[in-house]
Every structure is written in C-alpha cells, then in structure tokens.
Design an enzyme around this catalytic site. Structure first.
Site, short mmCIF file in Angstrom:
data_model
loop_
_atom_site.label_atom_id
_atom_site.label_comp_id
_atom_site.label_asym_id
_atom_site.label_seq_id
_atom_site.Cartn_x
_atom_site.Cartn_y
_atom_site.Cartn_z
N HIS A 174 -52.56 37.19 -40.65
CA HIS A 174 -52.93 36.68 -39.32
C HIS A 174 -52.72 37.73 -38.25
CE1 HIS A 174 -48.57 36.05 -39.51
NE2 HIS A 174 -48.56 35.96 -38.19
N ASP A 205 -51.17 37.59 -34.37
CA ASP A 205 -50.40 36.63 -33.58
C ASP A 205 -51.19 36.12 -32.38
OD1 ASP A 205 -48.11 36.67 -35.15
OD2 ASP A 205 -47.28 38.41 -34.10
N HIS A 258 -50.96 40.99 -39.97
CA HIS A 258 -49.71 41.16 -40.72
C HIS A 258 -49.45 39.94 -41.60
CE1 HIS A 258 -48.64 39.18 -36.98
NE2 HIS A 258 -47.58 38.67 -37.58
N ARG A 262 -38.19 37.79 -32.67
CA ARG A 262 -39.48 38.37 -32.23
C ARG A 262 -39.73 38.09 -30.76
NH1 ARG A 262 -45.07 35.99 -34.54
NH2 ARG A 262 -45.37 35.16 -32.45
C1 SIN Z 1 -44.60 37.00 -38.01
O1 SIN Z 1 -44.43 37.34 -36.84
O2 SIN Z 1 -45.66 36.55 -38.41
C2 SIN Z 1 -43.44 37.15 -38.97
C3 SIN Z 1 -43.38 38.50 -39.56
C4 SIN Z 1 -42.18 38.69 -40.44
O3 SIN Z 1 -41.28 37.86 -40.39
O4 SIN Z 1 -42.13 39.67 -41.17
#
Ligand code: SIN
Length: 284
Positions: A104, A106, A260, A275
């Site tokens: 995806h 973000d 990612h 995050r």
């Molecule tokens: C995400 O922000 O999608 C999670 C990425 C991760 O936890 O590695």
C-alpha cells in the site's frame, strides 16, 4: 547527486531503484539547514531512507516529522494519548494480524494523501518483521508506450472501505491498536492513475491493492484485470528493497512514489513501532 556532494551525511544505497542508509546524523537533535537539505536530497533520490541507532522521544519524533510539513492525525486509528499524530504500531505475541501487512501507499484514501511516513523501531522481533518497499517510478518506467498512453487518461477511486470497513483487516478487533470500525459509508476520492511527483517531476504509478477500488467511470469487475496487471508490475522484485529493523532504526519513505509492506513472519514475538505521517498535496 554523487555521494561526495553530500556535505553533512554519508549515503549508502541499498539498490539501484530505491533505498539508502544514511550515516552521520542524530535525529533527536534539531537539524541544521545543511543537514536537512542533504537528507531531503537523499530522500528524493532514493525514495526511502534509513537511519540506525536513533533514540527518539515522541516529542523529538514529532519535531523531525514537522521539518517536512504538517502531520496527519489518522482518521481511523487512535494515536498516542499524549501525541495524537503518533501511531503506535504494535503486534503482541498472541496476535495474528499485523498493521500494514499488504502492499500500500499510506493514506491514498484521503483527498490529500501523505507525503511521507517516518517509522521508528521501539521493539523488534528477534527474527522477521522486515518491511518491503517498491518503487512506483520503476513500475511506471517498465510499462509500454501504448499502456502508458491509456493510463495517462485514467483516474482511480481510492477508499479505506476494504481496510477499515466492517469486513476489512484493520477493522478486526486488535487488543494492541485502537482502530475504529467504520460503517460502509467510507468516503471515496479520485486520483490520477499516473502521478507526477511534485518535487522531482518524475512520473510514477499511483494505484495500490489496499486502497484502490476501481478506475473512475469503470465497474469494479471491468477494473480488476488491468489493476491486477499494474499491481503485478508494481511489486516486481527488481523494483523493491527490504529493510531489516533493529531497535532504534528509523525509516522514512515517500508515499508519492513508493509502496510498502510490513511482513508478518514473526509469530509469538512482539513488534512495536511508532509512526508519524507527513501530509502531502493533492495528487496531480
Ligand atoms: C505501515 O506503516 O504500513 C507499517 C509498516 C511497518 O510496520 O513496517
């Protein structure tokens, strides 16, 4: 920019398409303009950048994020009580579903999606829990002139419905993260299928399996085969890199040109990340 052109940092690329590890900076301290300019240049060149051994308090994490723009408060997942802009991404040893466990970009489900995300590793499993990244510039460059011409005229509908709606993976009750189960009235937004990066001017594909529902003006059924083809190109191994986390690692990725995927291969172990997400601009 060649490695020698950076004045304040050392940049070690991970692959030719994307990813670079950056040495020589302490993100807990206010960055000089020269340091920020170097990091910004490396970010635009490598699309996802990594830092090791960073000790960031929530305030310092937020301060680094704010160097890039305003910060997002997630509409469906509750942030830290003291810092609503920080998402605590936690998977406990007893849990099965992880957050971000699929390709995806973000916040593509918003009218104005994210510029970038900055993820800090607080606790990592002994094995597993890596994150994969894929360059959407690479995917675009790989397409034929004929398909590119078709895609230039298309827009796609994005929504969080399949992720945060009643049947979505993120809506399944997780003890460790407070996700709101939204009804089926989740807003939909339309973005061009091909995005011109506002800072580099490069074109990249801007559709993703988690949040892109269909092409605008097409049915879901009509859209599926072409979307699936584009997703297959977009996750070709040659356009990816993989990051092995350690305690204190930080990754910052450019959601305008990178997908990612958080791997869920660490059953029985705990993983805890924080995050912040930097707001971007309208997709063009
Ligand atoms: C995400 O922000 O999608 C999670 C990425 C991760 O936890 O590695």
């Amino acid at each position: 920019m060649s490695a020698a052109a950076y004045k304040t940092i050392k940049v070690n690329p991970l692959s030719s398409h994307l990813g670079a590890e950056i040495e020589g900076v302490d993100l807990s301290q206010p960055l000089s303009n020269a340091q920020f300019d170097d990091i910004h240049t490396a970010f635009l060149k490598h699309h996802v950048i990594f830092f090791r051994d960073q000790k960031l308090t929530p305030d310092q994490h937020v301060a680094f994020g704010k160097r890039w723009g305003t910060l997002n408060v997630h509409p469906y997942v509750k942030g830290m009580s003291t810092h609503p802009e920080i998402l605590e991404i936690i998977k406990e040893p007893t849990e099965k579903i992880n957050f971000g466990g699929g390709w995806h970009s973000d916040m593509s489900f918003l009218e104005v999606p994210a510029l970038g995300s900055i993820l800090h590793a607080i606790e990592v499993p002994e094995v597993g829990g890596d994150t994969l990244f894929a360059s959407q510039y690479g995917a675009w460059d790989a397409l034929s002139p004929g398909l590119k011409a078709t895609l230039e005229g298309l827009r796609a509908i994005h929504s969080a419905a399949e992720e945060y709606g009643s049947a979505g993976a993120s809506s399944k009750k997780r003890a460790s993260m407070d996700s709101e189960v939204v009804g089926d009235e989740v807003p939909e937004y339309e973005h061009p299928v091909v995005r011109t990066h506002p800072e580099t001017g490069r074109k990249g594909l801007y559709v993703n399996p988690a949040f892109t529902l269909r092409f605008a003006g097409w049915t879901k059924k009509e859209s599926r085969p072409l979307l699936e083809y584009l997703f297959d190109v977009a996750r070709r191994e040659v356009y990816t890199c993989r990051f092995r986390w350690r305690h204190g690692s930080v990754a910052m990725w450019d959601n305008r040109c990178v997908w990612h995927y958080a791997l869920n291969d660490y059953r029985g172990q705990r993983r805890h990340m924080r995050r912040v997400t930097v707001n971007g601009d309208k997709v063009r």
